[in-house]
Motif scaffolding. Structure first.
Motif, PDB file in Angstrom:
ATOM      1  N   ASN A 191       0.830  -1.213   0.000  1.00 53.08           N
ATOM      2  CA  ASN A 191       0.000   0.000   0.000  1.00 53.08           C
ATOM      3  C   ASN A 191       0.862   1.260   0.000  1.00 53.08           C
ATOM      4  OD1 ASN A 191      -2.413  -1.378  -0.073  1.00 53.08           O
ATOM      5  ND2 ASN A 191      -2.726  -1.339   2.137  1.00 53.08           N
ATOM      6  N   LEU A 231       1.940   1.805  -3.469  1.00 56.70           N
ATOM      7  CA  LEU A 231       0.858   2.359  -4.271  1.00 56.70           C
ATOM      8  C   LEU A 231       0.746   3.869  -4.073  1.00 56.70           C
ATOM      9  CD1 LEU A 231      -1.905  -0.373  -3.790  1.00 56.70           C
ATOM     10  CD2 LEU A 231      -0.599   0.097  -5.878  1.00 56.70           C
ATOM     11  N   TYR A 257       1.529   6.760  -6.892  1.00 49.92           N
ATOM     12  CA  TYR A 257       0.513   7.766  -7.219  1.00 49.92           C
ATOM     13  C   TYR A 257       1.103   9.175  -7.138  1.00 49.92           C
ATOM     14  CZ  TYR A 257      -3.340  10.994  -6.341  1.00 49.92           C
ATOM     15  OH  TYR A 257      -4.176  12.082  -6.365  1.00 49.92           O
ATOM     16  N   PRO A 304       1.051   1.617 -10.973  1.00 49.00           N
ATOM     17  CA  PRO A 304       0.856   1.038  -9.636  1.00 49.00           C
ATOM     18  C   PRO A 304       1.791  -0.114  -9.302  1.00 49.00           C
ATOM     19  CG  PRO A 304      -1.256   1.450 -10.685  1.00 49.00           C
ATOM     20  CD  PRO A 304      -0.213   1.691 -11.728  1.00 49.00           C
ATOM     21  N   ASP A 305       2.198  -0.903 -10.319  1.00 48.46           N
ATOM     22  CA  ASP A 305       3.039  -2.061 -10.048  1.00 48.46           C
ATOM     23  C   ASP A 305       4.531  -1.745 -10.101  1.00 48.46           C
ATOM     24  OD1 ASP A 305       3.154  -1.559 -12.727  1.00 48.46           O
ATOM     25  OD2 ASP A 305       2.852  -3.632 -13.380  1.00 48.46           O
TER      26      ASP A 305
END
Length: 424
Positions: free
Chosen positions: A209, A212, A216, A222-223
């Protein structure tokens, strides 16, 4: 045992495998956020909008030029009555027309100056607002970056605990098979191992998380994963020498609100100017196609004065609104100065406390490791209990967790100090 170790090692190597050989420093992340963050991209448009607003505000210094034209068809041509039933046409039944007008305000008691000044302050405020948004984004990036480092350490700590609990389960099973301990020790070890595995999964989830969030903030997929700089720190010594209650006067949030106060003062001046007349000059060229007259094109120049007698209290309302807006801006400026001072002092306190926690937890880790070693040996020598071993491992894990969290809290507190001073 070997299968578990292979699983652990593979889990640790997965992030490195998808990192694509990249090593990310905190400076790299801040640089990417500055150029790619979506929040900053949106804020950048405010500067463009404000710059065009300044162009609009200055337009009052230049003349206004209007041109229009058309074609008119009348049911009957315009005429005059000469009496005795005689009429003379003064206009054609159908005609074209065109006009060119140039209008220039000569003096309006400062209204144009106030509009231009207000637009200028909005543009300057937009620049400072953008810098303020940068500080906010940078703090989030720093928090996410160190959050990943913290989560990775917690994952490692959880992996170590799984290894330790797996080994303890092996020892307990051997002793149980030898009839030395009861089945209670075996069950207790199995339950504790399951708890350690759940803690490991929670730590991995928090790490994912955190990635992530960082992706952002820097506008990555995201990966995306990369190796982060383990020893990343924010210097703190230069900050502690500053006066405790001082926030720099050039802090972007303060400067933006100061410009807002300045702009609201211009608003007051402009709205107050609505009570006064306007002097103007106008030059025009009017053409009307008309065979009945000699001059179809007329040129004229005018110098005049305009004064509003009644507008339904709109001028008074705008003036009072501008006064209230100025008061609100002044109060907002005082509130932000107080809030930044409070945030600075709280962040300094948090940084100092976190530093003390780091020192305490470092010693606690050494003590916990020694405590675990002693209890494991006592258990294997059958002079200690399984509960002692599990408690010792729990204490060690807690000490490591406290240490990693203290490091995270310290770095975030330093970032908050720098943000409160506009230096992040």
């Amino acid at each position: 045992m070997s299968r578990i170790l292979r699983h652990i090692i593979a889990g640790l190597l997965i992030p490195a495998a998808v990192a694509q050989g990249e090593t990310f420093t905190l400076k790299n992340c801040l640089s990417e956020a500055k150029s790619s963050n979506t929040t900053l991209r949106v804020a950048a448009y405010d500067q463009t909008i404000a710059a065009e607003g300044e162009r609009i505000g200055k337009s009052g210094y230049l003349p206004r030029v209007d041109i229009q034209g058309g074609y008119t068809v009348q049911l009957d041509p315009q005429a005059i009555d000469l009496g005795n039933g005689r009429t003379v046409a003064t206009q054609q039944k159908d005609y074209t027309f065109a006009s060119l007008g140039i209008y220039q305000t000569l003096y309006d008691f400062g209204r144009t100056d106030a509009r231009a000044g207000h637009a200028r302050t909005l543009r300057e405020a937009a620049l400072y607002n953008y810098a303020g948004h940068e500080q906010d984004v940078f703090l989030k990036v720093v928090t996410a970056y160190f959050g990943i480092l913290q989560a990775q350490k917690l994952v490692q700590s959880a992996e170590d605990e799984v290894v330790q609990m797996t080994e303890h389960l092996r020892v307990a099973r051997n002793l149980y098979e030898q009839g030395v301990v009861t089945r209670n020790d075996l069950l207790q070890a199995e339950v504790r191992l399951a708890g350690s595995q759940q803690s490991r999964m929670d730590s991995i989830n928090r790490r994912d998380n955190a990635w992530l969030l960082l992706n952002y903030l820097i506008d990555r997929k995201p990966d995306f994963r990369a190796d982060l700089e383990e020893g990343a720190t924010l210097p703190y010594s230069a900050v502690t020498t500053a006066p405790l209650a001082q926030v720099p006067a050039d802090h972007p949030e303060i400067k933006a609100l100061e410009k807002a106060v300045e702009g609201s003062e211009f608003d007051v001046q402009e709205s107050k100017g609505g009570y006064y007349p306007e002097l103007f000059a106008k030059a025009g060229l009017d053409y009307v196609q008309n065979r009945q007259v000699k001059e179809q094109a007329i040129m004229a120049a005018t110098i005049g004065v305009k004064f509003n007698l009644f507008d339904g209290q709109a001028t008074t309302g705008r003036y009072r609104q501008a006064i209230a807006t100025r008061s609100r801006s002044e109060q907002a400026l005082r509130q932000v100065k107080a809030a930044l001072g409070l945030e600075y002092r709280m962040a300094v306190n948090d940084a100092n406390v976190s530093m003390e926690r780091i020192k305490v937890s470092e010693k606690a880790i050494l003590q916990g490791e020694e405590n675990l070693r002693i209890n494991k040996e006592r258990y294997q020598a059958q002079v200690g209990t399984a509960t002692d071993v599990i408690d010792a491992q729990t204490l060690l894990t807690q000490a490591r967790t406290d240490y990693y969290r203290s490091m995270f809290d310290y770095q975030v507190a330093v970032a908050r100090i720098k943000k409160a001073r506009g230096e992040l």
